[in-house]
Design a protein around this motif. Structure first.
Motif, mmCIF file in Angstrom:
data_model
loop_
_atom_site.group_PDB
_atom_site.id
_atom_site.type_symbol
_atom_site.label_atom_id
_atom_site.label_comp_id
_atom_site.label_asym_id
_atom_site.label_seq_id
_atom_site.Cartn_x
_atom_site.Cartn_y
_atom_site.Cartn_z
ATOM 1 N N MET A 189 -36.091 4.454 76.810
ATOM 2 C CA MET A 189 -35.020 4.841 75.903
ATOM 3 C C MET A 189 -35.188 4.149 74.552
ATOM 4 O O MET A 189 -35.413 2.934 74.488
ATOM 5 C CB MET A 189 -33.663 4.479 76.503
ATOM 6 N N ASP B 201 -33.505 3.821 70.495
ATOM 7 C CA ASP B 201 -32.374 4.083 69.609
ATOM 8 C C ASP B 201 -32.774 5.107 68.554
ATOM 9 O O ASP B 201 -33.922 5.140 68.087
ATOM 10 C CB ASP B 201 -31.929 2.794 68.915
ATOM 11 N N LYS C 59 -29.486 7.923 71.619
ATOM 12 C CA LYS C 59 -30.697 7.418 72.267
ATOM 13 C C LYS C 59 -31.551 8.607 72.683
ATOM 14 O O LYS C 59 -31.026 9.675 73.020
ATOM 15 C CB LYS C 59 -30.358 6.548 73.482
#
Length: 217
Positions: A197, A199, A190
């Motif tokens: 945040m 991925d 992340k």
């Protein structure tokens, strides 16, 4: 290039990773068949007093090809799609050449050279970082810029050294220094972008034209 010079720029005469002294209009130029964007092209090195003449010649010759100037942010986007390293970010005194992915340029057994002793001590101590290329998923109005923390299970495992949107790949991209134990292709991570945040996953180096076919064309 052939429009502005009497020299031969064919692939047979002017191969990738070579240089030649040429002319552009009335200007003497050292042309190097390398570039920082991952396309067929040349770097032109010349006395500064010929700058305007060369620029005008190139822009006039490229008008019917849609040639336009572009800025540093565009170049940064293009170099990230090739995983090209930049001095001061991916290559700096913070990291050893091994951490920056310069292994193939290092020959510690060739004899003594400046920095060998320090490099050997660094190798014995072990490396704390490894340079990786990341794809960042589901970004909206912001991409990685640099110095973004990289997380695994809420633990900081590295930081981004640079990032942009890669328009040729249609992906949000980043280069990052992370702990070696997390530096495997496909590793999910992340990244913090402006407090949100996202991925991310490690991808193969040089995702755009990985075999350099365009550079050799």
């Amino acid at each position: 290039m052939q429009k502005v010079s009497t020299d031969d720029f064919s692939n047979e005469n002017f191969k990738w990773l070579t240089s030649q002294n040429i002319n552009v209009g009335y200007a003497p130029v050292n042309a190097m068949r390398v570039n920082f964007v991952g396309e067929l092209g040349w770097e032109l090195h010349h006395p500064i007093e010929y700058q305007n003449h060369i620029f005008d010649k190139l822009m006039e010759a490229g008008k019917d090809l849609g040639l336009k100037p572009f800025g540093i942010r565009a170049m940064n986007s293009l170099r990230l799609e090739k995983s090209y390293k930049l001095v001061g970010t991916e290559m700096s005194i913070e990291y050893s050449p091994y951490e920056s992915g310069l292994d193939r340029f290092i020959h510690p057994n060739k004899g003594n050279f400046i920095g060998l002793e320090a490099l050997n001590k660094w190798r014995e101590k072990g490396f704390e970082n490894k340079l990786v290329t990341l794809e960042v998923y589901n970004t909206t109005d912001a991409d990685v810029l640099g110095n973004n923390p990289i997380y695994y299970n809420d633990q900081v495992v590295g930081r981004a050294t640079g990032g942009e949107y890669g328009f040729r790949l249609d992906k949000s991209m980043a280069l990052a220094m992370i702990k070696p134990e997390f530096a495997t292709i496909g590793q999910k991570l992340k990244v913090d972008i402006l407090g949100t945040m996202y991925d991310a996953a490690i991808m193969d180096e040089s995702p755009y034209d990985p075999e350099n076919k365009l550079l050799r064309a």
